[in-house]
Design a protein around this motif. Structure first.
Motif, mmCIF file in Angstrom:
data_model
loop_
_atom_site.group_PDB
_atom_site.id
_atom_site.type_symbol
_atom_site.label_atom_id
_atom_site.label_comp_id
_atom_site.label_asym_id
_atom_site.label_seq_id
_atom_site.Cartn_x
_atom_site.Cartn_y
_atom_site.Cartn_z
ATOM 1 N N CYS A 155 -5.226 12.416 -80.226
ATOM 2 C CA CYS A 155 -5.013 10.984 -80.046
ATOM 3 C C CYS A 155 -4.366 10.767 -78.688
ATOM 4 N N TYR A 156 -4.705 9.663 -78.044
ATOM 5 C CA TYR A 156 -4.173 9.397 -76.717
ATOM 6 C C TYR A 156 -4.233 7.909 -76.429
ATOM 7 N N LYS A 157 -3.435 7.489 -75.452
ATOM 8 C CA LYS A 157 -3.445 6.104 -75.017
ATOM 9 C C LYS A 157 -4.578 5.890 -74.021
ATOM 10 N N GLU A 158 -5.471 4.965 -74.355
ATOM 11 C CA GLU A 158 -6.579 4.608 -73.478
ATOM 12 C C GLU A 158 -6.210 3.332 -72.734
ATOM 13 N N GLU A 159 -5.748 3.500 -71.493
ATOM 14 C CA GLU A 159 -5.302 2.350 -70.728
ATOM 15 C C GLU A 159 -6.460 1.468 -70.268
ATOM 16 N N ALA A 160 -7.670 2.030 -70.226
ATOM 17 C CA ALA A 160 -8.831 1.233 -69.830
ATOM 18 C C ALA A 160 -9.329 0.334 -70.952
ATOM 19 N N GLU A 161 -8.785 0.490 -72.156
ATOM 20 C CA GLU A 161 -9.176 -0.322 -73.310
ATOM 21 C C GLU A 161 -7.938 -0.966 -73.926
ATOM 22 N N ALA A 162 -7.271 -1.780 -73.127
ATOM 23 C CA ALA A 162 -6.151 -2.612 -73.579
ATOM 24 C C ALA A 162 -4.973 -1.803 -74.104
ATOM 25 N N SER A 163 -4.806 -0.567 -73.605
ATOM 26 C CA SER A 163 -3.677 0.283 -74.000
ATOM 27 C C SER A 163 -3.619 0.458 -75.518
ATOM 28 N N THR A 164 -4.723 0.938 -76.078
ATOM 29 C CA THR A 164 -4.817 1.232 -77.497
ATOM 30 C C THR A 164 -5.030 2.735 -77.676
ATOM 31 N N THR A 165 -5.039 3.191 -78.938
ATOM 32 C CA THR A 165 -5.142 4.620 -79.208
ATOM 33 C C THR A 165 -6.581 5.014 -79.503
ATOM 34 N N TYR A 166 -7.055 6.003 -78.777
ATOM 35 C CA TYR A 166 -8.366 6.609 -78.980
ATOM 36 C C TYR A 166 -8.182 8.026 -79.519
ATOM 37 N N ALA A 167 -9.280 8.617 -80.003
ATOM 38 C CA ALA A 167 -9.224 9.984 -80.495
ATOM 39 C C ALA A 167 -10.456 10.753 -80.050
ATOM 40 N N ALA A 168 -10.260 12.060 -79.842
ATOM 41 C CA ALA A 168 -11.346 13.003 -79.599
ATOM 42 C C ALA A 168 -11.202 14.136 -80.601
ATOM 43 N N VAL A 169 -12.311 14.790 -80.959
ATOM 44 C CA VAL A 169 -12.317 15.813 -81.995
ATOM 45 C C VAL A 169 -12.776 17.143 -81.412
ATOM 46 N N SER A 170 -12.218 18.241 -81.940
ATOM 47 C CA SER A 170 -12.557 19.576 -81.445
ATOM 48 C C SER A 170 -12.485 20.595 -82.579
ATOM 49 N N PRO A 171 -13.362 21.603 -82.552
ATOM 50 C CA PRO A 171 -13.245 22.696 -83.512
ATOM 51 C C PRO A 171 -12.398 23.851 -82.995
ATOM 52 N N ASP A 172 -12.011 23.817 -81.673
ATOM 53 C CA ASP A 172 -11.499 25.048 -81.070
ATOM 54 C C ASP A 172 -10.430 24.866 -79.993
ATOM 55 N N TRP A 173 -9.843 23.707 -79.822
ATOM 56 C CA TRP A 173 -8.797 23.434 -78.847
ATOM 57 C C TRP A 173 -9.328 23.222 -77.422
ATOM 58 N N ASP A 174 -10.569 23.577 -77.147
ATOM 59 C CA ASP A 174 -11.094 23.514 -75.787
ATOM 60 C C ASP A 174 -12.168 22.454 -75.592
ATOM 61 N N ASN A 175 -13.052 22.293 -76.544
ATOM 62 C CA ASN A 175 -14.217 21.428 -76.407
ATOM 63 C C ASN A 175 -14.003 20.166 -77.231
ATOM 64 N N TRP A 176 -13.994 19.008 -76.542
ATOM 65 C CA TRP A 176 -13.612 17.751 -77.175
ATOM 66 C C TRP A 176 -14.736 16.729 -77.089
ATOM 67 N N SER A 177 -14.957 16.024 -78.199
ATOM 68 C CA SER A 177 -15.928 14.932 -78.250
ATOM 69 C C SER A 177 -15.181 13.649 -78.604
ATOM 70 N N VAL A 178 -15.375 12.629 -77.804
ATOM 71 C CA VAL A 178 -14.668 11.367 -78.023
ATOM 72 C C VAL A 178 -15.229 10.665 -79.251
ATOM 73 N N GLU A 179 -14.333 10.244 -80.160
ATOM 74 C CA GLU A 179 -14.728 9.489 -81.349
ATOM 75 C C GLU A 179 -14.588 7.984 -81.151
ATOM 76 N N GLY A 180 -13.669 7.573 -80.298
ATOM 77 C CA GLY A 180 -13.475 6.153 -80.057
ATOM 78 C C GLY A 180 -12.109 5.677 -80.490
ATOM 79 N N GLN A 181 -11.972 4.361 -80.584
ATOM 80 C CA GLN A 181 -10.684 3.764 -80.885
ATOM 81 C C GLN A 181 -10.312 3.996 -82.348
ATOM 82 N N VAL A 182 -9.062 4.405 -82.588
ATOM 83 C CA VAL A 182 -8.571 4.588 -83.957
ATOM 84 C C VAL A 182 -7.454 3.612 -84.297
#
Length: 316
Positions: A155-182
């Motif tokens: 989870c992280y702060k997405e400042e380009a989208e009104a300072s809301t929380t987005y999430a990305a998912v990974s199976p292995d700590w290295d490779n991340w796919s963005v899921e979108g706003q949570v």
């Protein structure tokens, strides 16, 4: 009663991240070391920060141990800006997800903010794994969690989208796919996710306290109230609690957060000067009752000790 936990030599500790050192059994705190006495233009004092560290046997008494070297990518000698480290253990080694900004900007806008991944065997020496490719290049405040589906979510702060929380998912700590706003709604920052009392919890900093969200699986969230929004009794813990980290210890948890003890009530930090910029790290007790996350910043807080607490989903 809460009290300032460490004596940072620059007087600007913020954004604490607390983890047990698997080699020594001690607790380590990583934090943004702001420079409140800096006389540069605008918000240069918030930028140009290093990552400070402190160690503790019990989570209450902390000894400053210096800053972390080697956090800049190759070819970027700096000085650069390091913010909001998220440090986690995967069972074999440590991972740091660090907000990185080139140079020492004097304004909030007009420059990229990215999250870089580093790994370490001992919490002292770090190797770069590269920048994360997320939803934009204006992201800060990483928080990693293992959710009920067995995957890792960042989870992280997405400042380009009104300072809301987005999430990305990974199976292995290295490779991340963005899921979108949570988490949408009011602008916020500093997400933190943990398990306690049979639920997943996320807290986010709305600059008026920490907004609480609850989940059964760490994927979908329902909103609750605020914590760390009312004053503590300690004379330097009277302001709202900001950008917190949580360590779970069985049926209770400890929240580590920072405050501006002499804050004047304005969020316009660009105009603040002198003592108004000073920050401190405090701690508070967390527990769950009837499905509600409760917090008391004045109650006695469980000692972490050198033994390993019950693991939470962040492997911390």
């Amino acid at each position: 009663m809460s009290a300032p936990l460490l004596a940072d030599p620059l007087g600007g500790p913020t954004d604490p991240s607390v983890i047990r050192n698997e080699q020594t059994g001690q607790w380590w705190m990583f934090y943004t070391q702001r420079r409140p006495a800096d006389s540069g233009a605008g918000v240069e004092w918030v930028h140009g920060s290093r990552i400070g560290t402190a160690v503790s046997d019990d989570g209450a008494r902390w000894l400053y141990r210096g800053v972390v070297d080697g956090l800049d990518p190759a070819g970027e000698p700096g000085p650069n800006t390091h913010w909001a480290p998220e440090v986690a253990w995967d069972g074999t080694r440590y991972h740091m997800y660090l907000t990185w900004i080139r140079g020492v900007p004097s304004t909030w806008a007009g420059h990229e903010r990215r999250i870089v991944h580093l790994v370490s065997d001992d919490l002292e020496h770090w190797k770069h794994r590269g920048f994360l490719e997320l939803s934009s290049n204006y992201v800060i405040d990483a928080a990693i969690a293992r959710t009920a589906d067995g995957l890792l979510r960042l989870c992280y702060k997405e400042e380009a989208e009104a300072s809301t929380t987005y999430a990305a998912v990974s199976p292995d700590w290295d490779n991340w796919s963005v899921e979108g706003q949570v988490i949408g709604g009011a602008p916020h920052e500093g997400p933190n996710v943990f398990e306690l009392g049979g639920f997943f919890w996320m807290i986010v900093d709305e600059w008026r306290g920490q907004r609480v969200y609850r989940s059964d699986d760490g994927l979908s969230w329902s909103v609750q109230g605020l914590i760390l929004d009312s004053a503590g009794v300690h004379p330097e813990d009277r302001q709202v609690g900001r950008h917190a980290d949580v360590v779970v210890c069985g049926v209770e948890a400890v929240a580590f957060y920072f405050t501006h003890p002499e804050w004047d009530g304005s969020n316009d930090v660009e105009l603040q000067a002198g003592a108004l910029r000073r920050s401190e790290v405090h701690r508070a007790r967390l527990w769950v009752a009837a499905g509600v996350l409760l917090c008391d910043r004045d109650a006695p807080v469980i000692a972490l000790g050198r033994r390993m607490p019950e693991r939470n989903m962040r492997d911390k």
